[in-house]
Design an enzyme around this catalytic site. Sequence first.
Site, PDB file in Angstrom:
ATOM      1  N   LYS A 125       0.827  -1.208   0.000  1.00  0.00           N
ATOM      2  CA  LYS A 125       0.000   0.000   0.000  1.00  0.00           C
ATOM      3  C   LYS A 125       0.861   1.258   0.000  1.00  0.00           C
ATOM      4  CE  LYS A 125      -3.748  -2.456   2.310  1.00  0.00           C
ATOM      5  NZ  LYS A 125      -4.396  -2.811   3.598  1.00  0.00           N
ATOM      6  N   GLN A 169      -4.497  -1.548   9.846  1.00  0.00           N
ATOM      7  CA  GLN A 169      -4.297  -2.850   9.211  1.00  0.00           C
ATOM      8  C   GLN A 169      -4.857  -3.958  10.098  1.00  0.00           C
ATOM      9  OE1 GLN A 169      -3.070  -3.447   6.060  1.00  0.00           O
ATOM     10  NE2 GLN A 169      -3.743  -5.540   6.436  1.00  0.00           N
ATOM     11  N   ASP A 192     -11.037   3.054   4.579  1.00  0.00           N
ATOM     12  CA  ASP A 192     -11.333   1.616   4.500  1.00  0.00           C
ATOM     13  C   ASP A 192     -12.833   1.360   4.433  1.00  0.00           C
ATOM     14  OD1 ASP A 192      -9.306  -0.201   4.164  1.00  0.00           O
ATOM     15  OD2 ASP A 192      -8.750  -0.275   6.268  1.00  0.00           O
TER      16      ASP A 192
END
Length: 365
Positions: A125, A169, A192
């Site tokens: 990422k 994460q 997200d």
Amino acid sequence: MMMMARRTMRRMVGATAWPWARATRSLSLSAINDNRIIMSPPLITLDLPEIWTPPDSHDCNPLPQRNCSNLQTATVIDGKSIAEEIRSGIDKEVRRMKESIGKVPGLAVILVGERRDSQTYVRNKIKACEEVGIKSIVTEFADGCTEDEVLNALSNYNQDSSINGILVQLPLPQHLDEGKILDAVSLEKDVDGFHPLNIGNLAMRGREPLFIPCTPKGCIELLIRSGVEIMGKNAVVIGRSNIVGLPTSLLLQRHHATVSIVHALTKNPEQITSEADIVIAAAGVANLVRGSWLKPGAVVLDVGTCPVDDPSCEYGYRLMGDVCYEEAMRLASVITPVPGGVGPMTVAMLLSNTLDSAKRAYGFT
């Protein structure tokens, strides 16, 4: 006349009571007399572990397990190529933003622990951000960090005007309250798409979430760009995680598909899946979906990335999807590979969400 109809209806209801109604009447007196008005329990008490029974073997057969007179070879969706095309467009927009207002999008990532897969995902990422000109920063914590340490880092990023997106994460170590931590992410920076308000707006007609979760968003983008019709089609989502399965099912409904969810407690998953026009597999179990699960001509998106031991590979393992690729290739009309299918799209959608967030924050159009 109305009174007669009501009496008739009462007799019909009494005579044809549904099984759940009979079960409710059979509740013990102690349960009924515990001061509850509504007998339905809190939903969180119904949550059970999602434990799938893996197939006996990871081996696939080159032919499907059932006979079919119209065997075919599926068209493979090149998710990597489509993702590169999207990232190219993002790169141009970031450059235009920088030239116009002197600002670029910023993404902050919080990584807890030393899981090798999580570290790899974060590296990918960050690399993707660099390639399109998005500023990125990573805060890493040890496995034994406290919840307050993570929450403090989130609070700082929430208040930092140069940060437009925050990503935690997953998964987190078990001693951390994942829900509490995700809820602490600012709604305006939840790239997200996991904030309850974003999920709620995704579920409700007439509402628009600020962000759609990246993997489901990438799946729909793949379908649209591949010319797959969604409206009116029967779709099955295998898996019901908060990250992929649940939001994917909601997003498919918003696109007017008729959606079924297959999970670890589903009694007849093969039968249900075999009736689907579109199958999105996100269970995390290697080769769970065999050829017998698919009807000829089905569209198959494989979200699974399961590491399977393989001494012949460079790192001692290989990645496999939830779908038995060799069998599905002979039945499906369209399919995504693993790797190189949905994975690159997930990263591309993260970059897209971060760019959208920066545009909103800076009033850039």
